[in-house]
Design an enzyme around this catalytic site. Structure first.
Site: not given
Ligand SMILES: *Cc1c(COP(=O)(O)O)cnc(C)c1O
Ligand code: SF4
Length: 342
Positions: A82-83, A86, A95, A99, A102, A104, A263, A300, A307
């Site tokens: 996305r960025y 990174r 996991c 949670c 979560c 995801r 989110d 986010d 973010k």
């Molecule tokens: C949060 C996130 C990051 C890391 O973001 P930082 O602000 O550098 O911690 C990188 N890629 C994705 C897709 C993210 O959601």
């Molecule tokens: S927030 Fe989601 S990815 Fe993180 S530990 Fe909990 S279930 Fe696993």
């Protein structure tokens, strides 16, 4: 599998049959580590709410399962870019605890296979072909659910790419399965420095002797520790709880990094607070506790726009005069004087 409790036989859970909703667990898997389940002291406490299935998870079909468009930002399955500089690698979908909030939820616990060798090779080729990528974040699921050998293979593959400077691991293992943090694991991880770990504590009741020992092992291996907390209604949405959590983290040698606004993920609406409530909590942190303990409060943005840090509204700029509000609520003006020679 001695680490895990079969949730249907756990004494905390059978106390409340409605939580054993098979329709919920059929859609969103339920899993608890014995360690984490034992932190529950009563039905509906902060630990319970984070890990026990709730009928309301099925109530919010109005939200998207992937509001951050992670799927469409994945040039390779399991890699999110996305960025510019990174990427996130989803190396595991398991996991110790699933949670309920979560972000995801759409992925975790769906089959137990980590990223395939083939998918991993393709992802590493992608990173190698993009010299602008300096920071690789292992996430999931929980990367530390992989065994040491698989983890070592992935980390070596990343370290073989010279333009990658830092590696980060996002893990909730210090919170939900601290016994996974072993001296062997730490000796393995320290071979890949600079390596950072961001963990995920949400409540001061998670700061136990066991979690302290896990963080101490990691910190002693030279791994800088950060923490990402999710703001959760009924769990940690009070100034008092957040102060105890954030200062307690510092005592664990963990630097609070982000406080996440929940989110807009399907199945999690019952955990969401207003952003206004989050800002009030931030106002209750800055100045009142060590500045080291104050995280950035971030939203986010949907659609994968990234973010954005949000701050309490305590500055108003009129020409060269700033009207500021201090942490005690006092209003102060500050002259923004620049050198007249320039
Ligand atoms: C949060 C996130 C990051 C890391 O973001 P930082 O602000 O550098 O911690 C990188 N890629 C994705 C897709 C993210 O959601
Ligand atoms: S927030 Fe989601 S990815 Fe993180 S530990 Fe909990 S279930 Fe696993």
């Amino acid at each position: 599998m001695q680490y895990f409790t079969d949730y249907s036989t756990n004494s905390y859970i059978i106390k409340n049959n409605s939580a054993l909703n098979d329709r919920v667990s059929a859609r969103y898997p339920v899993r608890l580590s014995t360690y984490y389940a034992n932190l529950i002291t009563r039905t509906d406490d902060a630990i319970w709410k984070q890990c026990m299935p709730d009928d309301r998870e099925l109530d919010d079909d109005f939200q998207s399962a992937d509001p951050l468009n992670e799927n469409s930002l994945s040039p390779i399955p399991g890699l999110i870019h996305r960025y510019p500089d990174r990427v996130v690698l989803l190396v595991s979908n398991r996991c110790p605890v699933y949670c309920r909030f979560c972000m995801r939820k759409r992925l975790v616990g769906s089959g137990d296979a980590p990223m395939s060798d083939n998918a991993l090779r393709t992802a590493l080729e992608y990173i190698a072909a993009h010299p602008e990528i300096h920071d690789v974040i292992l996430s999931g699921g929980d990367p530390l659910m992989l065994d040491d050998e698989s983890l070592s293979g992935i980390l070596s593959g990343i370290r073989a790419i010279s333009h990658v400077t830092i590696i980060r691991i996002g893990t909730r293992v210090p919170v939900t399965l601290p016994s996974r943090i072993t001296p062997d694991l730490c000796s393995l991880l320290k071979k890949f420095h600079p390596l950072y770990i961001n963990t995920h504590f949400n409540h001061p009741d998670e700061l136990t002797a066991e979690s302290a020992a896990a963080c101490a092992l990691l910190a002693d291996a030279g791994i800088p520790l950060g923490n990402q907390t999710v703001l959760l209604k009924g769990v940690n949405d009070s100034v008092e709880t957040m102060r105890r959590l954030m200062t307690g983290l510092l005592a664990h040698r963990v630097k609070p990094y982000y406080l996440h606004q929940m989110d807009l993920v399907q199945g999690t609406a019952h955990f969401r607070t207003s952003v206004r409530a989050g800002l009030e909590i931030m106002q209750g942190l800055r100045g009142h506790i060590s500045g080291l303990a104050v995280p950035h409060y971030v939203i986010d943005l949907p659609g994968g726009k990234g973010k954005v840090a949000v701050l309490p509204d305590n500055v108003e700029i009129r020409g060269n005069t700033l009207h500021l509000q201090t942490y005690t609520g006092e209003r102060v003006t500050y002259q923004d004087i620049i050198n007249p020679q320039e």
